[in-house]
Scaffold this motif. Structure first.
Motif, PDB file in Angstrom:
ATOM      1  N   PHE A 277      -7.711  -5.518  -0.811  1.00  0.00           N
ATOM      2  CA  PHE A 277      -6.126  -5.178  -1.218  1.00  0.00           C
ATOM      3  C   PHE A 277      -5.151  -6.134  -0.437  1.00  0.00           C
ATOM      4  CE2 PHE A 277      -8.915  -1.433  -1.600  1.00  0.00           C
ATOM      5  CZ  PHE A 277      -9.155  -1.550  -2.799  1.00  0.00           C
TER       6      PHE A 277
ATOM      7  N   LEU B 120      -1.772  -7.465  -2.188  1.00  0.00           N
ATOM      8  CA  LEU B 120      -1.087  -6.665  -2.869  1.00  0.00           C
ATOM      9  C   LEU B 120       0.434  -6.629  -2.082  1.00  0.00           C
ATOM     10  CD1 LEU B 120      -2.912  -3.520  -3.947  1.00  0.00           C
ATOM     11  CD2 LEU B 120      -1.851  -5.004  -5.515  1.00  0.00           C
TER      12      LEU B 120
ATOM     13  N   PRO C  96       0.943  -1.066   1.129  1.00  0.00           N
ATOM     14  CA  PRO C  96      -0.406  -2.037   1.548  1.00  0.00           C
ATOM     15  C   PRO C  96      -0.536  -2.232   2.979  1.00  0.00           C
ATOM     16  CG  PRO C  96       0.895  -3.011  -0.109  1.00  0.00           C
ATOM     17  CD  PRO C  96       1.940  -1.940   0.256  1.00  0.00           C
TER      18      PRO C  96
END
Length: 477
Positions: free
Chosen positions: A229, A232, A241
């Motif tokens: 992730f 992000l 994040p």
């Protein structure tokens, strides 16, 4: 009796073991060389305030235009004094800070619409240490303007020559390198995880060895450690994040610490491992380490959201107590781990197969720890034991080689363990090897058990001999 899933470790010859370590060092060295050739992590812009400016109003400092690839922003200050080289002193400096964010259309607004008053410790030896004025963990504006004022600077022991301010942010080129290499490690880890799970598909989970069970936990956590992730943080202007990345890293590293404790203890405890006596002490020790790390991280992030000038190492009296708590728990962990290693080596050194598992894990882990200590020493030097070690800017990498060496080291360490702990292609033949020293010696005579047998001098070839035996029997049938 239930058959236990075999390991490729049992079938490797000495030549194969050397090849495994050579490949590990080649892959690690390749990431280091790529990092050396890569861009610098931090890009800096210096602003110098002359002596005559000290009588003026507070300093207005404007950053250069920023993008999401800059990730974070620092403003630091170094007070340059006209002092003798041998003199040293420490004093408090009070500063007032206002932060204004500039939009793309040119409009601006004050962040949190307030003036921050902070006291920083000015530590001067041959020269004064750097003061972190502001740290923004994520960027919501394209440009920032900081108004900084200092009180009582004229009351210092020595006259001031200059005030050197420096804007620091992540290099956009490094951000792109970080995105690509995290993506590469995510893909490689996903492939290794799938191959490891596929190799164990023919065996019931209750038949897996303790190393294989732990690898089935560590590999998915390694996937999170590489943070799929991560992009992000460039798409969403939020603290979430970054905090998620810190959480994933702390969970994986503590799981790795727990893996070492459980394997070195569990390798000599056969049968049922009770939760209260076996797992609870280990989870308790490692859980305290994880709790200390996460508490400091969340503490810093939450306070920075309300006050970009906040620093736990300077502004919180409880930080020293937290540091002592962490060092005490870390010392208990190290002593406990050394105790388990010594017990395992003394009790299992003469047992076939088990001593091989013990020696390989110890050798590879020792290599990884030595490399990590060398990297830390080259990165921080003697400051590892000082408070400056936890300064916000010092916790980030200074060049691409440091980033890639840490990430590459842990990734290739887990890949190597997954390779040797996975069943070989001829797992059906090797399934007669038990994950229990008592099982592995069922066919040994009493003299072999007590005095040692001829094949114990060549423990790395046992699996190959048994595989050849089964192939001969299948051919005769």
């Amino acid at each position: 009796m239930e058959l236990l899933a075999p390991m490729r470790l049992y079938t490797l010859s000495k030549r194969h073991f050397v090849l495994v370590f050579v490949v590990f060092f080649i892959c690690f060295g390749l990431t280091v060389f790529i990092g050396i050739a890569g861009p610098s992590v931090i890009e800096s812009t210096a602003v110098t305030a002359k002596l005559n400016n000290l009588k003026m109003k507070p300093f207005k400092l404007k950053s250069k235009p920023l993008s999401t690839y800059n990730q974070q922003l620092w403003l630091t200050c170094v007070i340059q004094l006209d002092q003798p080289n041998e003199s040293s002193f420490k004093t408090n400096v009070t500063m007032t800070v206002k932060i204004r964010g500039v939009e793309e259309n040119g409009s601006s607004s004050f962040i949190n619409n307030q003036v921050y008053n902070r006291t920083r410790i000015l530590n001067c030896a041959q020269k004064c240490a750097e003061i972190i004025v502001v740290h923004l963990g994520y960027l919501t504006y394209t440009q920032y303007e900081v108004i900084v004022g200092f009180e009582d600077l004229n009351k210092l022991m020595y006259p001031i020559k200059n005030l050197n301010f420096t804007w620091k942010a992540y290099n956009p080129s490094f951000s792109q390198v970080e995105i690509w290499f995290r993506f590469v490690f995510v893909v490689l880890t996903f492939m290794v995880t799938c191959l490891f799970a596929h190799s164990l598909r023919k065996f019931s989970m209750r038949d897996w060895g303790i190393e294989q069970k732990w690898m089935s936990i560590l590999l998915p956590l390694l996937l999170l450690y590489n943070d799929p992730f991560f992009p992000l943080s460039f798409l969403v202007n939020s603290w979430f994040p970054g905090m998620l990345d810190d959480l994933f890293q702390s969970v994986f590293l503590c799981a790795l610490l727990l893996f070492w404790l459980c394997v070195y203890h569990g390798i000599r405890v056969q049968g049922e491992r009770k939760c209260l006596t076996f797992y609870f002490p280990k989870f308790f020790i490692v859980g305290l380490l994880w709790l200390a790390c996460v508490t400091l991280g969340i503490w810093q992030t939450v306070n920075e959201l309300h006050d970009p000038t906040y620093q736990y190492r300077v502004d919180t009296g409880n930080f020293q107590g937290m540091k002592i708590f962490f060092l005490v728990v870390a010392t208990v962990y190290i002593l406990y781990l050394l105790f388990l290693i010594v017990r395992a080596c003394s009790e299992l050194r003469n047992m076939p197969y088990v001593d091989l598992r013990l020696k390989f894990l110890t050798a590879l882990t020792f290599v990884v720890l030595v490399i990590s200590i060398v990297i830390l020493y080259l990165r921080f030097g003697a400051r590892v034991l000082q408070d400056d070690f936890v300064a916000e800017l010092s916790t980030h990498y200074q060049n691409s080689a440091e980033f890639l060496s840490f990430y590459g080291l842990l990734n290739f360490y887990l890949y190597t363990l997954a390779f040797v702990y996975s069943p070989s292609k001829n797992a059906l033949y090797e399934s007669q090897l038990k994950d229990n020293p008592a099982f592995s010696m069922l066919n040994d005579s009493d003299d072999d058990v007590i005095y040692g047998s001829d094949y114990e001098e060549m423990p790395l070839q046992n699996g190959q001999a048994i595989r050849a035996k089964y192939k001969e029997e299948s051919d005769s049938d």
